[in-house]
Design a protein around this motif. Structure first.
Motif, PDB file in Angstrom:
ATOM      1  N   ASP A 173      20.843  22.775  43.559  1.00 46.79           N
ATOM      2  CA  ASP A 173      20.136  22.908  42.291  1.00 46.79           C
ATOM      3  C   ASP A 173      21.083  22.980  41.097  1.00 46.79           C
ATOM      4  O   ASP A 173      20.642  22.902  39.956  1.00 46.79           O
ATOM      5  CB  ASP A 173      19.261  24.163  42.318  1.00 46.79           C
ATOM      6  N   GLY A 174      22.386  23.148  41.334  1.00 45.46           N
ATOM      7  CA  GLY A 174      23.366  23.237  40.264  1.00 45.46           C
ATOM      8  C   GLY A 174      24.106  24.563  40.253  1.00 45.46           C
ATOM      9  O   GLY A 174      23.543  25.609  40.591  1.00 45.46           O
ATOM     10  N   ILE A 175      25.396  24.510  39.906  1.00 48.18           N
ATOM     11  CA  ILE A 175      26.250  25.706  39.839  1.00 48.18           C
ATOM     12  C   ILE A 175      26.239  26.249  38.417  1.00 48.18           C
ATOM     13  O   ILE A 175      26.474  25.520  37.463  1.00 48.18           O
ATOM     14  CB  ILE A 175      27.690  25.371  40.262  1.00 48.18           C
ATOM     15  N   SER A 176      25.962  27.541  38.284  1.00 48.40           N
ATOM     16  CA  SER A 176      25.881  28.150  36.963  1.00 48.40           C
ATOM     17  C   SER A 176      26.938  29.224  36.727  1.00 48.40           C
ATOM     18  O   SER A 176      27.131  29.673  35.593  1.00 48.40           O
ATOM     19  CB  SER A 176      24.486  28.756  36.748  1.00 48.40           C
ATOM     20  N   HIS A 192      40.331  38.474  43.722  1.00 48.25           N
ATOM     21  CA  HIS A 192      41.665  38.907  43.314  1.00 48.25           C
ATOM     22  C   HIS A 192      42.718  38.554  44.358  1.00 48.25           C
ATOM     23  O   HIS A 192      43.867  38.261  44.012  1.00 48.25           O
ATOM     24  CB  HIS A 192      41.665  40.419  43.052  1.00 48.25           C
ATOM     25  N   ASN A 193      42.333  38.573  45.634  1.00 49.16           N
ATOM     26  CA  ASN A 193      43.288  38.227  46.681  1.00 49.16           C
ATOM     27  C   ASN A 193      43.373  36.714  46.918  1.00 49.16           C
ATOM     28  O   ASN A 193      44.131  36.268  47.775  1.00 49.16           O
ATOM     29  CB  ASN A 193      42.945  38.941  47.991  1.00 49.16           C
ATOM     30  N   MET A 194      42.589  35.961  46.154  1.00 49.95           N
ATOM     31  CA  MET A 194      42.593  34.493  46.188  1.00 49.95           C
ATOM     32  C   MET A 194      42.240  33.941  47.577  1.00 49.95           C
ATOM     33  O   MET A 194      42.686  32.871  47.965  1.00 49.95           O
ATOM     34  CB  MET A 194      43.942  33.935  45.715  1.00 49.95           C
ATOM     35  N   ARG A 195      41.406  34.676  48.282  1.00 50.26           N
ATOM     36  CA  ARG A 195      40.977  34.235  49.606  1.00 50.26           C
ATOM     37  C   ARG A 195      39.560  33.674  49.624  1.00 50.26           C
ATOM     38  O   ARG A 195      39.187  32.993  50.576  1.00 50.26           O
ATOM     39  CB  ARG A 195      41.083  35.387  50.607  1.00 50.26           C
ATOM     40  N   PHE A 196      38.763  33.978  48.602  1.00 58.20           N
ATOM     41  CA  PHE A 196      37.396  33.472  48.592  1.00 58.20           C
ATOM     42  C   PHE A 196      36.909  33.244  47.163  1.00 58.20           C
ATOM     43  O   PHE A 196      37.495  33.731  46.194  1.00 58.20           O
ATOM     44  CB  PHE A 196      36.445  34.411  49.343  1.00 58.20           C
ATOM     45  N   LEU A 197      35.830  32.480  47.075  1.00 56.78           N
ATOM     46  CA  LEU A 197      35.136  32.196  45.825  1.00 56.78           C
ATOM     47  C   LEU A 197      33.711  32.711  45.920  1.00 56.78           C
ATOM     48  O   LEU A 197      33.093  32.656  46.982  1.00 56.78           O
ATOM     49  CB  LEU A 197      35.072  30.689  45.563  1.00 56.78           C
ATOM     50  N   LEU A 198      33.197  33.194  44.794  1.00 53.22           N
ATOM     51  CA  LEU A 198      31.768  33.480  44.686  1.00 53.22           C
ATOM     52  C   LEU A 198      31.167  32.480  43.715  1.00 53.22           C
ATOM     53  O   LEU A 198      31.702  32.267  42.623  1.00 53.22           O
ATOM     54  CB  LEU A 198      31.522  34.898  44.179  1.00 53.22           C
ATOM     55  N   SER A 199      30.070  31.875  44.087  1.00 50.24           N
ATOM     56  CA  SER A 199      29.383  30.942  43.207  1.00 50.24           C
ATOM     57  C   SER A 199      27.945  31.379  43.019  1.00 50.24           C
ATOM     58  O   SER A 199      27.336  31.983  43.899  1.00 50.24           O
ATOM     59  CB  SER A 199      29.438  29.520  43.757  1.00 50.24           C
ATOM     60  N   GLY A 200      27.397  31.086  41.841  1.00 48.89           N
ATOM     61  CA  GLY A 200      26.003  31.378  41.546  1.00 48.89           C
ATOM     62  C   GLY A 200      25.268  30.100  41.199  1.00 48.89           C
ATOM     63  O   GLY A 200      25.847  29.187  40.597  1.00 48.89           O
ATOM     64  N   GLY A 201      23.994  30.030  41.560  1.00 47.25           N
ATOM     65  CA  GLY A 201      23.225  28.813  41.364  1.00 47.25           C
ATOM     66  C   GLY A 201      22.113  28.950  40.352  1.00 47.25           C
ATOM     67  O   GLY A 201      21.750  30.052  39.918  1.00 47.25           O
ATOM     68  N   ARG A 234      18.403  31.786  37.178  1.00 46.67           N
ATOM     69  CA  ARG A 234      19.786  31.330  37.135  1.00 46.67           C
ATOM     70  C   ARG A 234      20.788  32.481  37.070  1.00 46.67           C
ATOM     71  O   ARG A 234      20.638  33.415  36.288  1.00 46.67           O
ATOM     72  CB  ARG A 234      19.987  30.407  35.924  1.00 46.67           C
ATOM     73  N   ILE A 235      21.842  32.398  37.882  1.00 44.61           N
ATOM     74  CA  ILE A 235      22.962  33.329  37.805  1.00 44.61           C
ATOM     75  C   ILE A 235      23.798  32.961  36.570  1.00 44.61           C
ATOM     76  O   ILE A 235      24.180  31.808  36.392  1.00 44.61           O
ATOM     77  CB  ILE A 235      23.849  33.254  39.064  1.00 44.61           C
ATOM     78  N   THR A 236      24.076  33.944  35.727  1.00 47.71           N
ATOM     79  CA  THR A 236      24.799  33.680  34.482  1.00 47.71           C
ATOM     80  C   THR A 236      26.252  34.131  34.509  1.00 47.71           C
ATOM     81  O   THR A 236      27.086  33.571  33.791  1.00 47.71           O
ATOM     82  CB  THR A 236      24.091  34.366  33.301  1.00 47.71           C
ATOM     83  N   ASP A 237      26.586  35.152  35.322  1.00 46.60           N
ATOM     84  CA  ASP A 237      27.956  35.660  35.336  1.00 46.60           C
ATOM     85  C   ASP A 237      28.210  36.409  36.631  1.00 46.60           C
ATOM     86  O   ASP A 237      27.266  36.887  37.291  1.00 46.60           O
ATOM     87  CB  ASP A 237      28.188  36.582  34.132  1.00 46.60           C
ATOM     88  N   ILE A 238      29.498  36.511  36.985  1.00 44.05           N
ATOM     89  CA  ILE A 238      29.919  37.202  38.209  1.00 44.05           C
ATOM     90  C   ILE A 238      31.156  38.041  37.900  1.00 44.05           C
ATOM     91  O   ILE A 238      32.072  37.575  37.230  1.00 44.05           O
ATOM     92  CB  ILE A 238      30.255  36.201  39.339  1.00 44.05           C
TER      93      ILE A 238
END
Length: 229
Positions: A29-32, A38-47, A72-76
């Motif tokens: 549906d799209g990335i928002s 911080h440990n650069m091991r994973f990403l969080l994405s919101g849609g 819609r997710i606006t911030d993380i």
């Protein structure tokens, strides 16, 4: 939904700009929203439809999928130890997540208007938010009712982006009228305000030494501002 929707996560070399890798159709549906741990091991994405997804950075595999937001997710924001995260949404809520257990710990609900941006205090005990309610709101992690402070420079606008300085002393915000504002974190007082862009402000950030603020706008401009204290 916007006419041009980004559905894939792309990575580029910071020096050359060369394409490194991508996660195709991360959100159909799209990335928002997007945040690196911080440990650069994973990403969080919101849609666009409220999904929160955790991706392992090395393999680019989907590790967890969390869905309680309805819009819609606006911030993380991710906590310093990478065990918890905050997400804000147009559904008027902020949610606190335990990333290891893949479950929601708390929900902070605003009475009116969607939330556009959030920041976490340096000691990670407070959340700061702004959005369609046209106020800056301060939330304690153990209290779901916010303390609110209206804009105090005589102009009411929708707050679109917000970030805390690295030393925890200041906040900088951008809004729908093109203004960039600098605030004292501890008192909530307005320290400075400048017309930065001819369109709405799309992003704000502090330099690592907190002596400059960078703002971007819908007018296509990138502005750098010196901070004097």
């Amino acid at each position: 939904m916007p006419s041009c929707v980004l559905r894939s996560i792309l990575a580029h070399d910071i020096d050359s700009g060369a394409h490194l890798w991508y996660i195709d159709k991360a959100h159909a549906d799209g990335i928002s929203a997007l945040k690196l741990s911080h440990n650069m091991r994973f990403l969080l994405s919101g849609g666009e439809l409220g999904e929160v997804r955790l991706w392992e950075l090395r393999s680019r595999e989907l590790i967890s999928h969390m869905k309680e937001h309805t819009q819609r997710i606006t911030d993380i924001e991710i906590f310093a130890d990478d065990s918890q995260a905050l997400t804000s949404s147009k559904d008027k809520s902020i949610m606190l997540w335990n990333l290891k257990d893949e479950r929601r710990l708390q929900c902070f609900l605003q009475r009116m208007g969607g939330i556009n941006s959030i920041a976490l205090s340096l000691d990670e005990t407070q959340i700061i938010s702004m959005g369609q309610e046209k106020k800056i709101s301060f939330w304690e992690l153990n209290n779901t009712s916010p303390l609110q402070a209206e804009f105090v420079d005589g102009e009411v606008e929708e707050g679109l982006c917000l970030v805390r300085s690295h030393d925890g002393e200041m906040l900088v915000s951008g809004g729908s009228t093109g203004k960039v504002r600098l605030w004292s974190f501890h008192t909530g007082h307005l320290l400075a305000s400048v017309v930065a862009h001819s369109g709405h402000v799309t992003g704000v950030s502090f330099s690592l030494d907190d002596r400059q603020v960078v703002s971007t706008g819908a007018d296509g401009a990138i502005a750098i501002w010196c901070v004097f204290r």
